[in-house]
Design an enzyme around this catalytic site. Structure first.
Site, mmCIF file in Angstrom:
data_model
loop_
_atom_site.group_PDB
_atom_site.id
_atom_site.type_symbol
_atom_site.label_atom_id
_atom_site.label_comp_id
_atom_site.label_asym_id
_atom_site.label_seq_id
_atom_site.Cartn_x
_atom_site.Cartn_y
_atom_site.Cartn_z
ATOM 1 N N CYS A 45 0.331 -3.749 2.172
ATOM 2 C CA CYS A 45 0.537 -2.342 1.851
ATOM 3 C C CYS A 45 0.520 -2.160 0.338
ATOM 4 O O CYS A 45 1.088 -2.980 -0.394
ATOM 5 C CB CYS A 45 1.887 -1.894 2.418
ATOM 6 N N HIS A 99 -1.334 2.123 10.566
ATOM 7 C CA HIS A 99 -0.523 1.859 9.371
ATOM 8 C C HIS A 99 -0.250 3.153 8.599
ATOM 9 O O HIS A 99 0.897 3.432 8.220
ATOM 10 C CB HIS A 99 -1.261 0.839 8.482
ATOM 11 N N GLU A 100 -1.300 3.950 8.378
ATOM 12 C CA GLU A 100 -1.140 5.174 7.581
ATOM 13 C C GLU A 100 -0.328 6.230 8.326
ATOM 14 O O GLU A 100 0.490 6.929 7.720
ATOM 15 C CB GLU A 100 -2.495 5.720 7.144
ATOM 16 N N HIS A 156 3.236 5.576 7.871
ATOM 17 C CA HIS A 156 3.746 6.096 6.589
ATOM 18 C C HIS A 156 4.162 7.560 6.716
ATOM 19 O O HIS A 156 5.182 7.972 6.160
ATOM 20 C CB HIS A 156 2.687 5.990 5.489
#
EC number: 3.5.1.88
Length: 188
Positions: free
Chosen positions: A109, A152-153, A156
């Site tokens: 990351c 993953h995004e 976030h």
């Protein structure tokens, strides 16, 4: 365009922002194109594949991903692009379907540069999102970098850090130390 500061997981003040549940983007937004341009410039400067708005201190549901171009070497030694880079802008993304089966991925990351760990990710996901023009899209990705980057995004945007997904913390490692420890080839 401008390179923005990327917030870090290991900074207490930055972490507060990174842990926020992001608010939806209301479209149209005339400032969004400049923000997206800044995000791409920031991500590329950091040699990343994806970047979410909260990583630069803006807690909105916006992320970008760019799958790198692929190249092939020809018999004559020249290199040719065989697949162009694929940039994506995902506004208000939601994962609406997933495989239910996981695969372990070595993941890093930009908010914790140099650190990687084994993270379980769905083998496929379907995501719904809007583009910069407000048009709605639905995309399914299976077993590739884009599918894993989407997960993953989107994490976030929901205040979830990749380190929280790691089941075995012994897999979390600083690859800069690994890289620095490798012997240097001293051939003339």
């Amino acid at each position: 365009m401008a390179i923005r500061r990327i917030l870090r997981i290991d900074d207490a003040e930055d972490r507060k922002i990174l842990k926020m549940q992001c608010r939806p983007v209301k479209l149209p937004d005339r400032n969004l194109k400049q923000l997206v341009a800044d995000m791409f410039e920031t991500m590329r400067a950091a040699h990343g594949v994806g970047l979410a708005a909260p990583q630069i201190g803006i807690p909105i549901q916006l992320c970008i991903i760019e799958i790198p171009a692929e190249y092939e070497e020809r018999a004559d030694g020249s290199v040719v692009e065989v697949a162009p880079a694929e940039p994506y802008v995902l506004i208000n993304p939601r994962i609406v379907k997933m495989s239910g089966e996981e695969v372990m991925r070595d993941e890093g990351c930009l908010s914790l540069p140099g650190w990687y760990g084994m993270v379980p990710r769905q083998t496929w996901v379907t995501v719904e999102f809007q583009d910069l023009n407000g048009k709605h899209h639905r995309l399914r990705r299976a077993g590739d970098l884009l599918g894993w980057a989407i997960q993953h995004e989107v994490d976030h945007l929901n205040g979830i850090l990749f380190t929280e997904r790691i089941r075995d913390l012994s897999t979390l490692r600083d690859i800069t130390k690994e890289r620095d420890a490798q012997p240097v080839d001293q051939a003339p």
